[in-house]
Design a protein around this motif. Sequence first.
Motif, mmCIF file in Angstrom:
data_model
loop_
_atom_site.group_PDB
_atom_site.id
_atom_site.type_symbol
_atom_site.label_atom_id
_atom_site.label_comp_id
_atom_site.label_asym_id
_atom_site.label_seq_id
_atom_site.Cartn_x
_atom_site.Cartn_y
_atom_site.Cartn_z
ATOM 1 N N LEU A 90 26.986 72.854 -36.221
ATOM 2 C CA LEU A 90 27.262 73.349 -34.870
ATOM 3 C C LEU A 90 26.865 74.804 -34.696
ATOM 4 C CD1 LEU A 90 30.673 71.591 -34.110
ATOM 5 C CD2 LEU A 90 28.394 71.023 -33.208
ATOM 6 N N SER A 91 27.037 75.613 -35.733
ATOM 7 C CA SER A 91 26.606 77.011 -35.621
ATOM 8 C C SER A 91 25.084 77.086 -35.514
ATOM 9 C CB SER A 91 27.134 77.852 -36.777
ATOM 10 O OG SER A 91 26.578 77.436 -37.992
ATOM 11 N N GLY A 92 24.365 76.217 -36.233
ATOM 12 C CA GLY A 92 22.909 76.161 -36.088
ATOM 13 C C GLY A 92 22.503 75.751 -34.687
ATOM 14 N N VAL A 93 23.214 74.773 -34.125
ATOM 15 C CA VAL A 93 22.937 74.343 -32.746
ATOM 16 C C VAL A 93 23.193 75.483 -31.774
ATOM 17 C CG1 VAL A 93 23.718 72.821 -30.880
ATOM 18 C CG2 VAL A 93 23.379 71.888 -33.160
ATOM 19 N N LEU A 94 24.322 76.174 -31.927
ATOM 20 C CA LEU A 94 24.667 77.258 -31.002
ATOM 21 C C LEU A 94 23.652 78.392 -31.031
ATOM 22 C CD1 LEU A 94 28.542 77.436 -31.382
ATOM 23 C CD2 LEU A 94 27.226 76.616 -29.420
ATOM 24 N N VAL A 95 23.192 78.759 -32.220
ATOM 25 C CA VAL A 95 22.185 79.825 -32.314
ATOM 26 C C VAL A 95 20.890 79.388 -31.643
ATOM 27 C CG1 VAL A 95 20.726 81.114 -33.913
ATOM 28 C CG2 VAL A 95 23.169 80.938 -34.343
ATOM 29 N N ALA A 96 20.473 78.152 -31.889
ATOM 30 C CA ALA A 96 19.237 77.654 -31.286
ATOM 31 C C ALA A 96 19.353 77.566 -29.770
ATOM 32 C CB ALA A 96 18.881 76.290 -31.874
ATOM 33 N N VAL A 97 20.489 77.103 -29.272
ATOM 34 C CA VAL A 97 20.690 77.014 -27.824
ATOM 35 C C VAL A 97 20.723 78.405 -27.207
ATOM 36 C CG1 VAL A 97 22.369 76.358 -26.048
ATOM 37 C CG2 VAL A 97 21.770 74.745 -27.854
ATOM 38 N N ALA A 98 21.368 79.348 -27.881
ATOM 39 C CA ALA A 98 21.402 80.731 -27.369
ATOM 40 C C ALA A 98 19.991 81.299 -27.269
ATOM 41 C CB ALA A 98 22.272 81.601 -28.267
ATOM 42 N N ILE A 99 19.185 81.085 -28.292
ATOM 43 C CA ILE A 99 17.801 81.569 -28.265
ATOM 44 C C ILE A 99 17.008 80.867 -27.167
ATOM 45 C CG2 ILE A 99 15.628 81.563 -29.563
ATOM 46 C CD1 ILE A 99 17.295 82.268 -32.043
ATOM 47 N N ALA A 100 17.199 79.559 -27.023
ATOM 48 C CA ALA A 100 16.484 78.805 -25.998
ATOM 49 C C ALA A 100 16.858 79.269 -24.594
ATOM 50 C CB ALA A 100 16.758 77.315 -26.160
ATOM 51 N N VAL A 101 18.160 79.478 -24.357
ATOM 52 C CA VAL A 101 18.606 79.940 -23.042
ATOM 53 C C VAL A 101 18.056 81.332 -22.746
ATOM 54 C CG1 VAL A 101 20.656 80.673 -21.747
ATOM 55 C CG2 VAL A 101 20.653 78.478 -22.934
ATOM 56 N N ASP A 111 15.177 88.848 -30.230
ATOM 57 C CA ASP A 111 14.863 89.636 -31.426
ATOM 58 C C ASP A 111 16.130 90.072 -32.151
ATOM 59 O OD1 ASP A 111 12.183 89.397 -30.825
ATOM 60 O OD2 ASP A 111 12.042 91.376 -29.894
ATOM 61 N N TYR A 112 17.164 90.407 -31.401
ATOM 62 C CA TYR A 112 18.427 90.830 -32.016
ATOM 63 C C TYR A 112 19.142 89.649 -32.672
ATOM 64 C CZ TYR A 112 17.583 95.022 -29.295
ATOM 65 O OH TYR A 112 17.015 96.149 -28.766
ATOM 66 N N ILE A 113 19.074 88.488 -32.022
ATOM 67 C CA ILE A 113 19.687 87.296 -32.609
ATOM 68 C C ILE A 113 18.991 86.958 -33.920
ATOM 69 C CG2 ILE A 113 20.120 84.829 -32.310
ATOM 70 C CD1 ILE A 113 20.307 85.376 -29.267
ATOM 71 N N MET A 114 17.665 86.955 -33.897
ATOM 72 C CA MET A 114 16.919 86.627 -35.118
ATOM 73 C C MET A 114 17.156 87.686 -36.195
ATOM 74 S SD MET A 114 15.607 83.745 -34.729
ATOM 75 C CE MET A 114 14.691 83.741 -36.243
ATOM 76 N N GLY A 115 17.185 88.945 -35.808
ATOM 77 C CA GLY A 115 17.460 90.011 -36.780
ATOM 78 C C GLY A 115 18.818 89.860 -37.426
ATOM 79 N N SER A 116 19.809 89.470 -36.631
ATOM 80 C CA SER A 116 21.148 89.284 -37.199
ATOM 81 C C SER A 116 21.166 88.096 -38.164
ATOM 82 C CB SER A 116 22.179 89.099 -36.092
ATOM 83 O OG SER A 116 21.940 87.917 -35.371
ATOM 84 N N LEU A 117 20.347 87.076 -37.895
ATOM 85 C CA LEU A 117 20.268 85.948 -38.830
ATOM 86 C C LEU A 117 19.714 86.388 -40.183
ATOM 87 C CD1 LEU A 117 18.987 82.998 -36.617
ATOM 88 C CD2 LEU A 117 21.283 83.391 -37.495
ATOM 89 N N PHE A 118 18.707 87.254 -40.144
ATOM 90 C CA PHE A 118 18.140 87.737 -41.403
ATOM 91 C C PHE A 118 19.165 88.543 -42.196
ATOM 92 C CE2 PHE A 118 14.153 86.788 -39.240
ATOM 93 C CZ PHE A 118 13.457 86.146 -40.259
ATOM 94 N N VAL A 119 19.997 89.300 -41.520
ATOM 95 C CA VAL A 119 21.048 90.052 -42.215
ATOM 96 C C VAL A 119 22.110 89.098 -42.760
ATOM 97 C CG1 VAL A 119 22.899 91.746 -41.906
ATOM 98 C CG2 VAL A 119 20.652 92.161 -40.887
ATOM 99 N N MET A 149 10.888 72.542 -36.144
ATOM 100 C CA MET A 149 10.856 72.012 -37.513
ATOM 101 C C MET A 149 10.058 72.932 -38.425
ATOM 102 S SD MET A 149 10.457 67.907 -37.575
ATOM 103 C CE MET A 149 10.041 67.409 -35.914
ATOM 104 N N GLY A 150 8.876 73.322 -37.991
ATOM 105 C CA GLY A 150 8.030 74.190 -38.811
ATOM 106 C C GLY A 150 8.634 75.570 -38.983
ATOM 107 N N PHE A 151 9.038 76.178 -37.861
ATOM 108 C CA PHE A 151 9.602 77.521 -37.908
ATOM 109 C C PHE A 151 10.933 77.527 -38.654
ATOM 110 C CE2 PHE A 151 11.832 81.151 -35.827
ATOM 111 C CZ PHE A 151 10.998 82.155 -36.281
ATOM 112 N N GLY A 152 11.756 76.507 -38.414
ATOM 113 C CA GLY A 152 13.050 76.421 -39.093
ATOM 114 C C GLY A 152 12.897 76.211 -40.589
ATOM 115 N N SER A 153 11.908 75.425 -40.988
ATOM 116 C CA SER A 153 11.672 75.216 -42.424
ATOM 117 C C SER A 153 11.221 76.505 -43.092
ATOM 118 C CB SER A 153 10.627 74.116 -42.630
ATOM 119 O OG SER A 153 11.108 72.900 -42.120
ATOM 120 N N LEU A 154 10.375 77.251 -42.412
ATOM 121 C CA LEU A 154 9.945 78.552 -42.935
ATOM 122 C C LEU A 154 11.133 79.510 -43.027
ATOM 123 C CD1 LEU A 154 7.620 80.424 -43.823
ATOM 124 C CD2 LEU A 154 7.340 81.006 -41.407
#
Length: 178
Positions: A90-101, A111-119, A149-154
Amino acid sequence: MKLSLRLRRLLTTIVTLLIWSQLAWDYFHGGVPTHYLLHDDRFPGIPNWWGAAILPFFTWFLLYRIHKRIDGRGMLVASENLRNIVLRFLSGVLVAVAIAVCFMNGIEVTDYIMGSLFVLAFFFPLYKSEYLLGWVLGAAFTFGAILPMGFGSLLALIFFVFYQLGKAVGGFIRPKTT
């Protein structure tokens, strides 16, 4: 509770029905969309038909990996119970939906959402299959299934490296107690 074969079949069937329902809707309401790498139409397009063909197999594969991890051991690790796996999904879904919205509405925080994921990847195992499955299913409606699928696998590969680095540095910094 275990991730039984019956439950894996049910979840894969639900994903299959959802993706094909979305394709049918798209087909009868303006056509099936095509997505481009880096959102640039100079690159080859990837129509959503490919995602409908591949997403059920991808879902089955990730559910099988989760099953092997939680059901394939003699003793179950407390953090590997089905409840925690659902919360990770569910947390993966929420992050993806937030980015999509944000992407769909032109909100410049992706960019901030993705940066926080890397941290966060240094401290949490964001590479696990349930996070990836949540990411793909959460982003598939907006970006099709193939690009997530490709980006998430990377990302899962990068997050694995970051998590291992975080564990190594954390083990190096913390003194050993005897």
